[in-house]
Design a protein around this motif. Structure first.
Motif: not given
Length: 420
Positions: A270-276
């Motif tokens: 999920f971290a990269p999706l929030i970063r996106e």
């Protein structure tokens, strides 16, 4: 001249829908005038324990000048029914459904001449909530609301005419704080709500990322993914959009992403999706990249810490509230390892309560505080606000009210001073 019609109206409408039925045989007012139809909206407010319908506004201004002296709590009756928007599996249960009469505590005219029915509401009071909790899913869902209005006495106009409404038609659910957040979907498909600060002034603005708890993610396998419960379940995100917070942060964007399940299910994914989402907002709006903050509760408290382990240079400050660190399985590996906690370099202020039985503070928040270099900690004994005691897990209430303080500095002011 009193020309009453039927005093009973029957409404058939879901939340936000508009539909109504008249009683059989009610065709017109005396004197040949057509039946009187009035639309109404449900007014809601997010309390610390969740959103409740607090009043009803009847669109009566077009009926003519109403004499407020003729209005009383006995003029109208209100019945409310709230049901799940998705089927409940056999053996499962949903909490906070209801089918009851709501107490009208006051009746007044607003500045437009519309009648407002104030309803009894408050923390822990059953029968006004907009969300239901499905036990087997561990999720909140937005309930389908059906409100039935019964007129019990005529409305008196200033010219001494009286009116009885023949049909009431339910309109939308209105909550100004929630409605101030716009709807969005990231390129990868993660839904989020965004508050944009008022126009005016120059320069770039801070961005506050709010990460919700476990009950506000998507409900699988029902594919219930509403982009609603993240704001309606508690004041976590809303607190940062209040005038007080906006003054402290000099106008800040507030974003509330919604997980497609639980954050703790797969934080590294999920971290990269929030970063996106952060990247999209920083590209689209005047966001100060040196003043991006992350805060979250429970599942979101875990995810706040996880984000600072994956992206050590992204955030100016982190506020994990009753965050999960230890494994949910006895003897299982920690969700965030001790080595990862020791490497966190983002300024961190942790918040929890001693009586939290959902995420016990010892192996979670207190353990993280011992290992995160330079971290701050606010440890409450209980979660009490305005004289009402909440479950010990709900320590996010304090952050949403800017209550934690150390050395005279409150948590929002501390966040606002941090720079990447």
């Amino acid at each position: 001249m009193d020309t009453p019609l039927s005093r009973r109206t029957i409404l058939a409408a879901g939340a936000g829908a508009a539909a109504g039925l008249s009683l059989p045989g009610v065709a017109a007012r005396a004197g040949g005038h057509p039946p009187v139809t009035v639309r109404f909206r449900l007014n809601a407010r997010v309390l610390d324990g969740g959103e409740q319908v607090t009043s009803i506004t009847l669109d009566t201004s077009r009926l003519g000048p109403i004499d407020p002296a003729g209005l009383s709590t006995g003029t109208f009756g209100v019945h409310a029914k709230a049901t799940s928007p998705i089927p409940i599996a056999p053996g499962d249960a949903i909490y906070s459904e209801y089918d009851l009469d709501r107490t009208v505590t006051a009746v007044r005219l607003d500045r437009h001449g519309d009648i407002v029915l104030e309803l009894s509401h408050g923390e822990g009071q059953l029968g006004g909530g907009t969300l239901g909790y499905i036990a087997g899913r561990g999720r909140n869902v937005r309930l389908d609301l059906v409100y039935t209005i019964t007129q019990l006495a005529p409305i008196v106009l200033r010219d001494h005419r009286s009116i009885t409404i023949s049909r009431f038609v339910q309109g939308r659910l209105s909550d100004p704080e929630v409605d101030a957040f716009s709807y969005h979907v990231s390129r990868s498909g993660m839904k989020y709500r965004l508050y944009s600060p008022a126009h005016g002034g120059r320069g770039r603005r801070p961005l506050i990322v709010w990460l919700h708890g476990g009950g506000e993610g998507a409900s699988l396998p029902d594919n219930y993914y509403d982009n609603e419960t993240t704001l309606r379940a508690n004041r976590g995100a809303l607190g940062f959009a209040t005038p007080q917070a906006q003054r402290i942060f000099s106008g800040a964007y507030v974003v509330a992403p919604q997980s497609t399940s639980y954050w703790i299910e797969d934080g590294p994914r999920f971290a990269p999706l929030i970063r996106e989402i952060v990247r999209e907002l920083a590209h689209r709006y005047p966001v100060d990249r040196d003043r991006i903050y992350v805060a979250g509760c429970s599942n979101g408290g875990y995810m706040s810490m996880e984000m600072t382990t994956v992206y050590p240079d992204l955030f100016a400050a982190s506020v994990p509230i009753c965050g999960v660190v230890q494994s949910l399985e006895p003897g299982g590996p920690r969700l965030i390892t001790d080595a990862e906690l020791r490497r966190i370099s983002t300024p961190t202020w942790l918040v929890t309560s001693r009586d939290d039985t959902t995420v016990p503070p010892g192996p979670n928040t207190l353990h993280a505080h011992d290992l995160i270099p330079g971290s701050l900690l606010t440890l409450y004994d209980h979660v009490v606000w305005n004289g009402y005691q909440f479950p010990g897990h709900w320590s996010w209430i304090y952050v949403a009210r800017n209550d934690p303080s150390i050395g005279g500095t409150h948590i929002w002011q501390w966040m606002a001073r941090q720079r990447r």
